[in-house]
Design an enzyme around this catalytic site. Structure first.
Site, short mmCIF file in Angstrom:
data_model
loop_
_atom_site.label_atom_id
_atom_site.label_comp_id
_atom_site.label_asym_id
_atom_site.label_seq_id
_atom_site.Cartn_x
_atom_site.Cartn_y
_atom_site.Cartn_z
N ARG A 40 -29.17 -6.99 38.47
CA ARG A 40 -29.29 -6.55 37.10
C ARG A 40 -30.77 -6.23 36.62
NH1 ARG A 40 -30.31 -10.96 32.57
NH2 ARG A 40 -29.12 -10.25 30.84
N ILE A 66 -29.01 -6.90 26.38
CA ILE A 66 -28.17 -6.66 27.38
C ILE A 66 -27.95 -8.29 27.09
CG2 ILE A 66 -30.03 -7.38 28.76
CD1 ILE A 66 -28.51 -6.46 31.41
N SER A 67 -26.39 -8.58 27.18
CA SER A 67 -26.01 -10.02 26.89
C SER A 67 -26.51 -10.78 28.04
CB SER A 67 -24.58 -9.96 27.12
OG SER A 67 -23.92 -9.05 25.82
N GLN A 68 -26.35 -12.41 27.79
CA GLN A 68 -26.77 -13.35 28.63
C GLN A 68 -25.78 -13.41 29.81
OE1 GLN A 68 -26.82 -16.96 26.42
NE2 GLN A 68 -26.84 -18.22 28.38
N PRO A 69 -26.19 -13.46 31.08
CA PRO A 69 -25.09 -13.29 32.13
C PRO A 69 -23.98 -14.46 32.02
CG PRO A 69 -27.35 -13.19 32.98
CD PRO A 69 -27.68 -13.53 31.62
#
Ligand code: SAM
Length: 219
Positions: A40, A66-69
């Site tokens: 990431r 970028i979205s939260q994992p």
């Protein structure tokens, strides 16, 4: 600058992130394996690498994130993906979610509204060895030319479930979409049981950037 080096330290941080996501309730082994595999930090500038393995969203330019994992893992798990499914992602953004989907062996079509992000990600993902079909445009209307899809994932918050997206699902297909106001959205899973029959399930609240376009919040 972005350095494409995946060190022992990065892999260690990734392992911890996988554990954290697992502890939050993600059980799909393939999803966890994908999160454990994809560097990431390749999606972050060197100055911000420390943020890459925290479970949080992060700015990627053009006012987007970028979205939260955990969110990536949750939406992916909810899709019930099978290898070779034809999948539409709305909101390519950094391309990280796209990589997770590609790790599951799907045929991916991904569309992005912001031209700068579309171009950046279309050039960058193949360098990481990930190949998808990239589109620039308004994904709130889906991609009629490529429909129907087995799965559709919307990675931006919508005011309502876009009719076009439900129409572009195969029978048996699954759509995952956050719906709500600009502050927070409830995650919905829509399953198309038959041509005129859908099942709608509601999950927790999340917080996404807005879905723009005709069947989103507009321009
Ligand atoms: N999947 C992305 C990732 O892994 O980085 C998440 C990106 S961000 C949370 C949501 C993205 O949706 C943004 O890049 C935004 O520009 C895009 N977006 C918003 N409205 C859109 C639309 N109507 N069509 C396509 N993309 C849209």
């Amino acid at each position: 600058m972005i350095t494409l080096e995946d060190s022992y330290k990065h892999r260690g941080m990734r392992k911890k992130l996988v554990k954290l996501i697992e502890n939050k309730g993600i059980t799909n082994h393939q999803v966890l394996k994908a999160i454990g595999k994809i560097p990431r930090h390749f999606f972050f500038d060197n100055a911000f690498v420390e943020h890459a393995y925290q479970d949080k969203a992060f700015p990627i330019g053009e006012g987007q994130t970028i979205s939260q994992p955990y969110t990536v893992a949750f939406q992916t798990e909810m899709l019930n993906i099978k290898p070779e499914n034809k999948v539409l992602e709305i909101g390519t953004g950094s391309g990280y979610q796209a990589c997770v989907l590609l790790e599951l062996g799907v045929e991916l079509h991904t569309i992005e509204y912001q031209k700068v992000l579309y171009e950046r990600t279309r050039n960058f993902l193949p360098k990481m060895g990930y190949n998808a079909n990239f589109y620039h445009g308004d994904g709130s209307k889906g991609i009629p030319d490529q429909a129907p899809f087995d799965n559709i994932i919307v990675t931006a918050g919508a005011p309502l479930v876009p009719k076009s997206l439900v129409n572009q699902l195969k029978a048996g297909g699954v759509l995952i979409i956050p719906v709500g106001d600009n502050d927070k959205q409830k995650m919905y899973r829509i399953t198309k049981l038959a041509e005129n029959k859908i099942k709608k399930e509601a999950f927790d609240f999340f917080s996404f950037v807005p879905l723009l376009g005709k069947e989103g919040w507009g321009k």
